[in-house]
Design an enzyme around this catalytic site. Structure first.
Site, PDB file in Angstrom:
ATOM      1  N   CYS A  35       0.830  -1.215   0.000  1.00 15.96           N
ATOM      2  CA  CYS A  35       0.000   0.000   0.000  1.00 15.96           C
ATOM      3  C   CYS A  35       0.858   1.256   0.000  1.00 15.96           C
ATOM      4  CB  CYS A  35      -0.929   0.001   1.210  1.00 15.96           C
ATOM      5  SG  CYS A  35      -2.343  -1.122   1.046  1.00 15.96           S
ATOM      6  N   GLY A  60       3.783  10.825   8.865  1.00 16.88           N
ATOM      7  CA  GLY A  60       4.069  10.567  10.273  1.00 16.88           C
ATOM      8  C   GLY A  60       4.895   9.334  10.538  1.00 16.88           C
ATOM      9  N   CYS A 156      -4.880  -3.609   6.531  1.00 13.67           N
ATOM     10  CA  CYS A 156      -5.573  -2.344   6.266  1.00 13.67           C
ATOM     11  C   CYS A 156      -6.875  -2.517   5.499  1.00 13.67           C
ATOM     12  CB  CYS A 156      -4.636  -1.390   5.521  1.00 13.67           C
ATOM     13  SG  CYS A 156      -4.013  -2.035   3.956  1.00 13.67           S
TER      14      CYS A 156
END
Length: 352
Positions: A35, A60, A156
Site C-alpha cells: 500500500c 508521520g 488495512c
C-alpha cells in the site's frame, strides 16, 4: 463520477485482487509495504503534487532521509526509463532512507519499496523524535486524542473484520488435511491452506497439545504441523527473493563488484536485525543466506535489507530453503545408509 474517485476504486480493486491471489497461492502478503508503494507514495503523492500544487508531502512515519527539509522543496521530477536496473550514473546524489531515531518505532521496514522520486519529495517530521517525546508534545498542547489512539494493527483493507470470514467471502474453500511433519499422520481437516501462515498455531479439536504450521503443499492442499513452537521444521537459513527494489543504489556497488554482500535483514517489522549474506542473480533476484536459522520465514513476506542506519530496499520472498528438520532427516538417512553399507562390506569380507 469523479475521475479521481474512479481511479482510486480501481487501485483498491487491483491491490485486493493481488492480495487474494497471493493467499490463494499459499503465500502470506504484506499489505502495508504494498500500500505504501502503490498508494501513499505513488498515487497520493502524484495527486498532491499535480492536483494540489504541493511541493512535497509530510508523513508521520518514524523514518528519516539523507535530505535536509529545505532540500526536499528544491527537488524536480525526473522521468526515468524503465529497465532491469537504473543506470548507475543516472541518479546523482541518491537520497538514502534512514532508520528513525526511535529504534523501537522505526518504520523504514514499511517504506522499503518506495521509489527514489517519492523519497525526494517526502518529509519525515517525526524521524528524529521518539514516540514518548511525541506523546509529551501532544500532551503539552492538549492533543489528547493522539494520546488515546491505539496502535494501528491488522490488515488495512480488512479492517476490524474477522480474517477467516473475509477471505472465505472471496475465495472458495479448498478442504485439505492437517498432517504431522514427523510421521505423516492426519491430525484433522481445514477449509483452505490460504487461511494459515507458517509459525501460526493450528486449531485442532480433541488434541491437548499445541501444533504449529511448518509447511504447506499447494498441490495436495496439505498443511504440515509440528508439535512445538520451536520445532526445527520451523527454522530455515536460506531463501530467495524476487527482483529486489533498491532505494538509493541499484544494486549496491559492493554487490555488483563481488556478486556477494554482507548486510542485515529482517522480514517482520518488530524482529531484530539479523546478519546475512546476499548473492546476486542475473535477473536481479538474490539468495539470502542467514548467519543462523530463523523461525517461520514465509513466502510472500518481504526481506528488508540494511547497512547500518540505511534501509537499502527489499524483495519479496519467493522461495524457501530446506528447514533444519529436513536437513537433520537427510543427515540421519545418510548415516543409516553409511552404516548399512559398512555392514554389507563387513559381510563380504572373508573370515580370518
Amino acid at each position: 463520477m469523479n475521475k479521481e474517485f474512479v481511479q482510486q476504486t480501481e487501485i483498491v480493486k487491483m491491490l485486493t485482487s493481488y492480495f487474494l491471489k497471493e493467499y490463494e497461492l499459499g503465500r502470506t502478503p504484506n499489505p502495508d509495504i504494498i500500500c505504501n508503494k502503490h498508494i501513499k507514495f505513488n498515487y497520493f503523492l502524484r495527486y498532491a503534487l499535480d492536483n494540489l500544487g504541493a511541493d512535497a508531502v509530510a508523513t508521520g512515519h518514524y523514518a528519516r532521509s539523507s535530505l535536509e527539509e529545505e532540500e526536499v522543496f528544491q527537488q524536480k521530477y525526473i522521468s526515468r526509463p524503465q529497465g532491469l536496473f537504473r543506470n548507475r550514473f543516472e541518479v546523482r546524489n541518491a537520497v538514502k532512507l534512514l532508520r528513525g531515531a526511535d529504534n523501537l518505532k522505526d518504520q523504514t521496514f514499511f517504506l522499503s519499496q518506495i521509489s527514489q522520486d517519492a523519497l525526494r519529495r517526502t518529509i519525515f517530521p517525526l524521524g528524529g523524535l521518539t514516540k514518548s517525546f511525541v506523546k509529551k508534545i501532544a500532551a503539552e498542547n492538549g492533543i489528547h486524542h493522539v494520546l488515546a489512539r491505539k496502535e494501528s494493527m491488522g490488515i488495512c483493507f480488512i479492517g476490524k473484520r474477522d480474517f477467516e470470514r473475509f477471505i472465505l467471502e472471496y475465495l472458495e474453500p479448498h478442504p485439505g488435511n492437517f498432517v504431522s511433519i514427523e510421521d505423516n499422520r492426519v491430525l484433522g481437516t481445514h477449509q483452505g491452506l490460504f487461511l494459515y501462515t507458517l509459525g501460526q498455531r493450528a486449531r485442532l479439536g480433541g488434541l491437548k497439545e499445541a501444533w504449529f504450521v511448518v509447511d504447506k503443499d499447494i498441490t495436495t492442499g496439505n498443511v504440515f504441523l509440528a508439535p512445538s513452537t520451536d520445532h526445527p521444521a520451523l527454522y530455515r537459513d536460506l531463501m530467495r527473493t524476487n527482483r529486489v527494489h533498491w532505494i538509493a543504489e541499484e544494486p549496491p556497488a559492493e554487490l555488483i563488484r563481488n556478486n556477494m554482500m554482507e548486510c542485515l535483514f529482517k522480514f517482520q517489522h518488530q524482529m531484530a536485525l539479523e546478519p546475512c549474506m546476499l548473492t546476486l542473480n542475473q535477473d536481479g533476484t538474490v539468495w539470502v543466506t542467514l548467519a543462523k536459522p530463523i523461525r517461520a520465514l514465509t513466502a510472500g513476506q518481504f526481506a528488508v535489507f540494511y547497512k547500518g542506519d540505511e534501509c537499502l530496499g527489499s524483495g519479496k520472498i519467493s522461495r524457501l530453503g530446506p528447514s533444519v528438520y529436513t536437513l537433520q532427516q537427510g543427515k540421519s538417512k545418510e548415516e543409516v545408509s553409511k552404516n548399512a553399507l559398512a555392514e554389507d562390506v563387513e559381510k563380504l569380507e572373508p573370515a580370518t
